[in-house]
Design an enzyme around this catalytic site. Structure first.
Site, PDB file in Angstrom:
ATOM      1  N   LYS A 187       0.683  -1.118  -0.054  1.00  0.00           N
ATOM      2  CA  LYS A 187       0.116   0.078   0.200  1.00  0.00           C
ATOM      3  C   LYS A 187       0.876   1.245  -0.046  1.00  0.00           C
ATOM      4  O   LYS A 187       1.901   1.298   0.721  1.00  0.00           O
ATOM      5  CB  LYS A 187      -0.943  -0.052   1.379  1.00  0.00           C
ATOM      6  CG  LYS A 187      -1.842   1.071   1.334  1.00  0.00           C
ATOM      7  CD  LYS A 187      -2.928   0.873   2.487  1.00  0.00           C
ATOM      8  CE  LYS A 187      -3.940   1.967   2.648  1.00  0.00           C
ATOM      9  NZ  LYS A 187      -3.285   3.000   3.634  1.00  0.00           N
ATOM     10  N   SER A 205      -2.220   4.343  -3.035  1.00  0.00           N
ATOM     11  CA  SER A 205      -2.856   5.403  -2.142  1.00  0.00           C
ATOM     12  C   SER A 205      -1.947   6.117  -1.590  1.00  0.00           C
ATOM     13  O   SER A 205      -0.595   6.276  -1.590  1.00  0.00           O
ATOM     14  CB  SER A 205      -3.151   4.167  -0.834  1.00  0.00           C
ATOM     15  OG  SER A 205      -3.453   4.965   0.393  1.00  0.00           O
ATOM     16  N   HIS A 217      -2.791   7.425   1.356  1.00  0.00           N
ATOM     17  CA  HIS A 217      -3.210   7.267   2.711  1.00  0.00           C
ATOM     18  C   HIS A 217      -4.193   8.404   3.096  1.00  0.00           C
ATOM     19  O   HIS A 217      -4.118   8.774   4.229  1.00  0.00           O
ATOM     20  CB  HIS A 217      -2.135   7.114   3.767  1.00  0.00           C
ATOM     21  CG  HIS A 217      -1.037   6.069   3.390  1.00  0.00           C
ATOM     22  ND1 HIS A 217      -1.204   4.676   3.334  1.00  0.00           N
ATOM     23  CD2 HIS A 217       0.430   6.514   2.957  1.00  0.00           C
ATOM     24  CE1 HIS A 217      -0.013   4.147   2.843  1.00  0.00           C
ATOM     25  NE2 HIS A 217       0.873   5.092   2.731  1.00  0.00           N
ATOM     26  N   ARG A 254      -2.876  11.660   4.396  1.00  0.00           N
ATOM     27  CA  ARG A 254      -2.649  11.961   6.042  1.00  0.00           C
ATOM     28  C   ARG A 254      -1.064  11.818   6.266  1.00  0.00           C
ATOM     29  O   ARG A 254      -0.592  12.274   7.138  1.00  0.00           O
ATOM     30  CB  ARG A 254      -3.436  10.961   6.676  1.00  0.00           C
ATOM     31  CG  ARG A 254      -4.711  10.888   6.732  1.00  0.00           C
ATOM     32  CD  ARG A 254      -5.385   9.807   7.325  1.00  0.00           C
ATOM     33  NE  ARG A 254      -5.420   9.917   8.830  1.00  0.00           N
ATOM     34  CZ  ARG A 254      -4.530   9.297   9.665  1.00  0.00           C
ATOM     35  NH1 ARG A 254      -3.848   8.282   9.212  1.00  0.00           N
ATOM     36  NH2 ARG A 254      -4.577   9.638  10.876  1.00  0.00           N
ATOM     37  N   ASP A 308      -7.349   3.971  -3.258  1.00  0.00           N
ATOM     38  CA  ASP A 308      -8.058   4.569  -2.238  1.00  0.00           C
ATOM     39  C   ASP A 308      -7.711   6.144  -2.082  1.00  0.00           C
ATOM     40  O   ASP A 308      -6.814   6.466  -3.024  1.00  0.00           O
ATOM     41  CB  ASP A 308      -8.194   4.028  -1.050  1.00  0.00           C
ATOM     42  CG  ASP A 308      -6.798   4.230   0.087  1.00  0.00           C
ATOM     43  OD1 ASP A 308      -6.023   4.955  -0.677  1.00  0.00           O
ATOM     44  OD2 ASP A 308      -7.070   3.565   0.962  1.00  0.00           O
ATOM     45  N   GLY A 313      -9.714   9.842  -0.897  1.00  0.00           N
ATOM     46  CA  GLY A 313     -10.587  10.823  -1.561  1.00  0.00           C
ATOM     47  C   GLY A 313     -11.588  10.275  -2.222  1.00  0.00           C
ATOM     48  O   GLY A 313     -12.388  11.087  -2.958  1.00  0.00           O
ATOM     49  N   ARG A 367     -12.478   7.562   5.051  1.00  0.00           N
ATOM     50  CA  ARG A 367     -13.318   8.396   6.071  1.00  0.00           C
ATOM     51  C   ARG A 367     -14.691   8.565   5.681  1.00  0.00           C
ATOM     52  O   ARG A 367     -15.278   8.723   6.597  1.00  0.00           O
ATOM     53  CB  ARG A 367     -12.549   9.722   5.656  1.00  0.00           C
ATOM     54  CG  ARG A 367     -11.266  10.134   6.557  1.00  0.00           C
ATOM     55  CD  ARG A 367     -10.464  11.156   6.158  1.00  0.00           C
ATOM     56  NE  ARG A 367     -10.046  11.093   4.828  1.00  0.00           N
ATOM     57  CZ  ARG A 367      -9.462  11.650   4.098  1.00  0.00           C
ATOM     58  NH1 ARG A 367      -8.913  13.079   4.621  1.00  0.00           N
ATOM     59  NH2 ARG A 367      -9.168  11.667   2.563  1.00  0.00           N
TER      60      ARG A 367
HETATM   61  C1  LIG Z   1      -8.028   7.780  11.197  1.00  0.00           C
HETATM   62  C2  LIG Z   1      -7.356   6.993  10.036  1.00  0.00           C
HETATM   63  C3  LIG Z   1      -6.212   6.287  10.472  1.00  0.00           C
HETATM   64  C4  LIG Z   1      -5.293   5.631   9.422  1.00  0.00           C
HETATM   65  N1  LIG Z   1      -4.384   4.908   9.934  1.00  0.00           N
HETATM   66  C5  LIG Z   1      -3.680   4.608   8.773  1.00  0.00           C
HETATM   67  C6  LIG Z   1      -2.751   3.516   9.193  1.00  0.00           C
HETATM   68  O1  LIG Z   1      -2.285   3.289  10.326  1.00  0.00           O
HETATM   69  N2  LIG Z   1      -1.841   2.908   8.263  1.00  0.00           N
HETATM   70  C7  LIG Z   1      -2.226   3.353   6.807  1.00  0.00           C
HETATM   71  O2  LIG Z   1      -1.525   2.588   5.756  1.00  0.00           O
HETATM   72  N3  LIG Z   1      -3.207   3.934   6.426  1.00  0.00           N
HETATM   73  C8  LIG Z   1      -4.015   4.442   7.347  1.00  0.00           C
HETATM   74  N4  LIG Z   1      -5.117   5.374   7.145  1.00  0.00           N
HETATM   75  C9  LIG Z   1      -5.438   5.493   5.574  1.00  0.00           C
HETATM   76  C10 LIG Z   1      -6.414   4.715   5.181  1.00  0.00           C
HETATM   77  O3  LIG Z   1      -5.996   3.120   5.311  1.00  0.00           O
HETATM   78  C11 LIG Z   1      -6.866   4.898   3.681  1.00  0.00           C
HETATM   79  O4  LIG Z   1      -5.801   4.708   2.890  1.00  0.00           O
HETATM   80  C12 LIG Z   1      -7.525   6.334   3.664  1.00  0.00           C
HETATM   81  O5  LIG Z   1      -8.136   6.467   4.686  1.00  0.00           O
HETATM   82  C13 LIG Z   1      -8.085   6.374   2.371  1.00  0.00           C
HETATM   83  O6  LIG Z   1      -8.524   7.478   1.968  1.00  0.00           O
HETATM   84  P1  LIG Z   1     -10.100   8.211   2.193  1.00  0.00           P
HETATM   85  O7  LIG Z   1     -10.166   8.160   3.817  1.00  0.00           O
HETATM   86  O8  LIG Z   1      -9.965   9.493   1.598  1.00  0.00           O
HETATM   87  O9  LIG Z   1     -11.152   7.185   1.812  1.00  0.00           O
HETATM   88  C14 LIG Z   1      -5.795   5.928   8.165  1.00  0.00           C
HETATM   89  C15 LIG Z   1      -7.000   6.708   8.004  1.00  0.00           C
HETATM   90  C16 LIG Z   1      -7.917   7.517   8.852  1.00  0.00           C
HETATM   91  C17 LIG Z   1      -8.782   7.935   8.477  1.00  0.00           C
END
Ligand SMILES: Cc1cc2nc3c(=O)[nH]c(=O)nc-3n(C[C@H](O)[C@H](O)[C@H](O)COP(=O)(O)O)c2cc1C
Length: 142
Positions: free
Chosen positions: A13, A35, A37, A40, A68, A70, A92
């Site tokens: 990922k 991704s 992420h 973030r 993923d 957005g 999200r």
């Molecule tokens: C609160 C939160 C914690 C997350 N923690 C991780 C993580 O520890 N490792 C990771 O690879 N992605 C993490 N993510 C990212 C998600 O796996 C995912 O890639 C992301 O939420 C996708 O985008 P979207 O929220 O716009 O759909 C996190 C996302 C959120 C909202």
């Protein structure tokens, strides 16, 4: 699922470039997960919908492609599938729906997403996901 000698399916990922997509496959990934992420990790990272076509091209059918970051509307999902993703993941959107309305809110959000996907496909004149392809999407010039 067992892939390329690994005891469990390896999913890598955070892929945003063709080079990394190729490397992931060469290291035995069963799925390349495009991704950022959810934005973030790095503010202003490239949008995954823009990174997706190059990753799909680099993988060339050797692994599944998940994307993923957005994705919140049916049109978003259809665009990714048309550009070659095998699956679109959401993060999200589920959190917002759960926060707003608990289980019922999540069920409503998923139903709306499914309806939007169906309506979008109907508007494009396709009835099956395998009829979606790049010609259905107008991409910005590089
Ligand atoms: C609160 C939160 C914690 C997350 N923690 C991780 C993580 O520890 N490792 C990771 O690879 N992605 C993490 N993510 C990212 C998600 O796996 C995912 O890639 C992301 O939420 C996708 O985008 P979207 O929220 O716009 O759909 C996190 C996302 C959120 C909202």
């Amino acid at each position: 699922m067992v892939a390329w000698g690994h005891p469990v399916a390896l999913v890598i990922k955070g892929i945003l470039t063709a080079e990394d997509a190729s490397r992931a496959v060469e290291h035995g990934a069963a799925a390349v997960y495009v991704s950022n992420h959810g934005g973030r990790q790095l503010d202003h990272a490239q949008a995954t919908i823009e990174a997706l076509p190059a990753a799909v091209e680099a993988v060339a059918g050797r692994a599944q492609i998940i994307v993923d970051s957005g994705f919140s509307r049916g049109t978003d999902v259809v665009k990714a599938l048309a550009l070659g993703a095998d699956a679109v993941a959401i993060g999200r959107l589920m959190c917002w729906a759960l926060g707003a309305g608990g289980q019922a809110g999540l069920e409503t959000a998923l139903r709306l997403l499914q309806e939007e996907i169906s309506v979008t496909m109907a508007q494009l004149g396709v009835t099956r996901i395998d009829q979606l392809n790049r010609e259905r999407v107008i991409t910005s010039p590089a």
